[in-house]
Design an enzyme around this catalytic site. Structure first.
Site, PDB file in Angstrom:
ATOM      1  N   ASP A  26       0.852  -1.188   0.000  1.00  0.00           N
ATOM      2  CA  ASP A  26       0.000   0.000   0.000  1.00  0.00           C
ATOM      3  C   ASP A  26       0.887   1.237   0.000  1.00  0.00           C
ATOM      4  O   ASP A  26       1.619   1.495   0.954  1.00  0.00           O
ATOM      5  CB  ASP A  26      -0.897  -0.034   1.242  1.00  0.00           C
ATOM      6  N   ASP A  52      -2.767   2.675  -6.154  1.00  0.00           N
ATOM      7  CA  ASP A  52      -1.701   2.759  -5.150  1.00  0.00           C
ATOM      8  C   ASP A  52      -1.569   1.520  -4.266  1.00  0.00           C
ATOM      9  O   ASP A  52      -0.937   1.579  -3.215  1.00  0.00           O
ATOM     10  CB  ASP A  52      -1.893   3.998  -4.272  1.00  0.00           C
ATOM     11  N   GLU A  53      -2.143   0.385  -4.678  1.00  0.00           N
ATOM     12  CA  GLU A  53      -1.947  -0.821  -3.879  1.00  0.00           C
ATOM     13  C   GLU A  53      -2.121  -2.085  -4.715  1.00  0.00           C
ATOM     14  O   GLU A  53      -2.839  -2.079  -5.722  1.00  0.00           O
ATOM     15  CB  GLU A  53      -2.870  -0.856  -2.658  1.00  0.00           C
TER      16      GLU A  53
END
Length: 399
Positions: A9, A105-106
């Site tokens: 993350d 973003d993860e």
């Protein structure tokens, strides 16, 4: 073989991307915001220095500035963030061939059986974190467990730059004391309903009477209880580009709007992003859909079919025409959205008349495509704001 799953993350991703290319921001309260020049819109991402003042994502800018008057505001550059996201994924590919990107973003990684290559799970996570930080100047947190749910929960426990293990044996001590709304997938409304039952922690949910839970929430109650007990049988499944169903953008307006001309610039900016992503993935769509959410939260969607396209010009003209057709100036609008879909039907086309100027139309389309790809290239190198269309910089004159 024991299952080992990571959730990587990225921490405060948008503003971290900005700090990676603007080192002077580092150490100062800063945020990526909707419109820094007019100080309107919302906070899209705040760094940890700003968060210490209580600044949060989706907070209205003027409210955030009251909490942190010295906060630096940076305009969003989504193409840059997408490029950095791809660079992160390239690094992750060195550690596992099985990667499921969950958002920009993860991503989950199946790290089962990689101990001989990278050491223990914690050692492997540290190598990933160091590679992302050293090569891209970005921070991340990593959750480690035997399934996707627990690794996701673990990644939230320690931020920024945290590595957390959350195995089945740790559930009672690490997971159950958390608030029930901390459980992945439980939103505010469901949380309030659970609170009304006396369920305040994840442990309360895990140990609640199953029949009573089903009578109150239906089948969803049993699924939430399974999650509270750390049960998740879903596999880490890599996405393939061919499965993309739609590409869209939506935005909450800085204030409720009744004049359609006031949303035109915002609308074309969203169309630019949709067109850019469609061209990057070579996806021509046949369906354009708009979304309008009113101030009373009533939402409508409208769509129409066109010849397969990924050109911003086509997406904007079709979308704005839909918007005008369905605009009600008596009803204040708080959110607008635009999307393109129907990618599986690129080979279909409408019937043509013998009198259609085929060569002329094709020539214009090819010129527009070359123009838009040239704009993509310039923005990719120099940033989103390096070049703009006239409609984005010339405001309509008011009488």
């Amino acid at each position: 073989m024991d299952k080992v799953v990571f959730l990587v993350d990225m921490n405060a991703f948008f503003i971290s991307c900005e700090m990676s290319r603007n080192p002077e921001i580092a150490g100062k309260p800063a945020a990526v915001a909707g419109n820094p020049k007019t100080r309107t819109g919302i906070i899209l991402a705040a760094n940890y220095e700003a968060r210490k003042f209580g600044v949060k994502t989706t907070m209205v800018i003027h409210q955030a500035l009251k909490l942190c008057p010295e906060m630096l505001l940076v305009p969003p550059d989504h193409r840059f963030y997408e490029r950095k996201s791809m660079e992160v994924m390239k690094i992750l590919e060195r550690f596992s061939p099985v990667i499921e990107q969950n958002s920009i973003d993860e991503a989950w990684l199946d790290m089962s059986g990689t101990e001989s290559l990278f050491g223990s799970p914690v050692e492997a996570a540290q190598q990933i974190m160091d590679a992302i930080n050293d090569e891209l100047g970005l921070w991340c947190s990593i959750g480690i467990s035997q399934n996707k749910l627990l690794s996701k929960m673990a990644s939230e426990i320690k931020k920024p730059m945290g590595i957390t293990e959350l195995w089945q044996k740790d559930i009672q001590t690490k997971l159950w004391p958390l608030k029930v709304t901390d459980l992945y997938g439980i939103g505010r409304q469901t949380g309030l309903r659970l609170n009304n039952l006396g369920i305040n922690t994840i442990g309360d949910l895990a140990n609640y009477n199953s029949q009573a839970l089903v009578s109150f929430l239906g089948r969803q109650g049993l699924e939430l209880q399974r999650m509270a007990n750390g049960i998740d049988t879903s596999e880490v499944t890599p996405h393939v580009s061919g499965e993309m169903k739609s590409i869209g953008r939506s935005t909450t307006l800085a204030s409720d709007i009744t004049d359609i001309e006031e949303v035109k610039t915002t609308f074309i900016e969203m169309c630019e992003e949709v067109g850019y992503e469609a061209r990057r993935n070579n996806k021509k769509g046949r369906t354009i859909q708009i979304t309008i959410k009113y101030s009373d939260f009533k939402t409508i969607t409208r769509q129409t079919s066109i010849e397969p396209t990924y050109l911003t010009k086509d997406i904007y003209e079709t979308g704005f025409s839909l918007l005008k057709k369905n605009w009600n100036s008596l009803m204040p609008v708080r959110l607008i959205g635009i999307s393109i879909s129907g990618f599986g039907n690129e080979g279909l086309s409408g019937q043509m008349s013998l009198f259609d100027e085929i060569d002329f139309c094709d020539d214009l389309s090819k010129k527009e495509e070359k123009l838009e790809k040239a704009i993509d290239s310039i923005r990719s190198k120099l940033g989103t704001n390096s070049i703009s269309r006239a409609i984005q910089i010339k405001k309509p004159k008011r009488k």
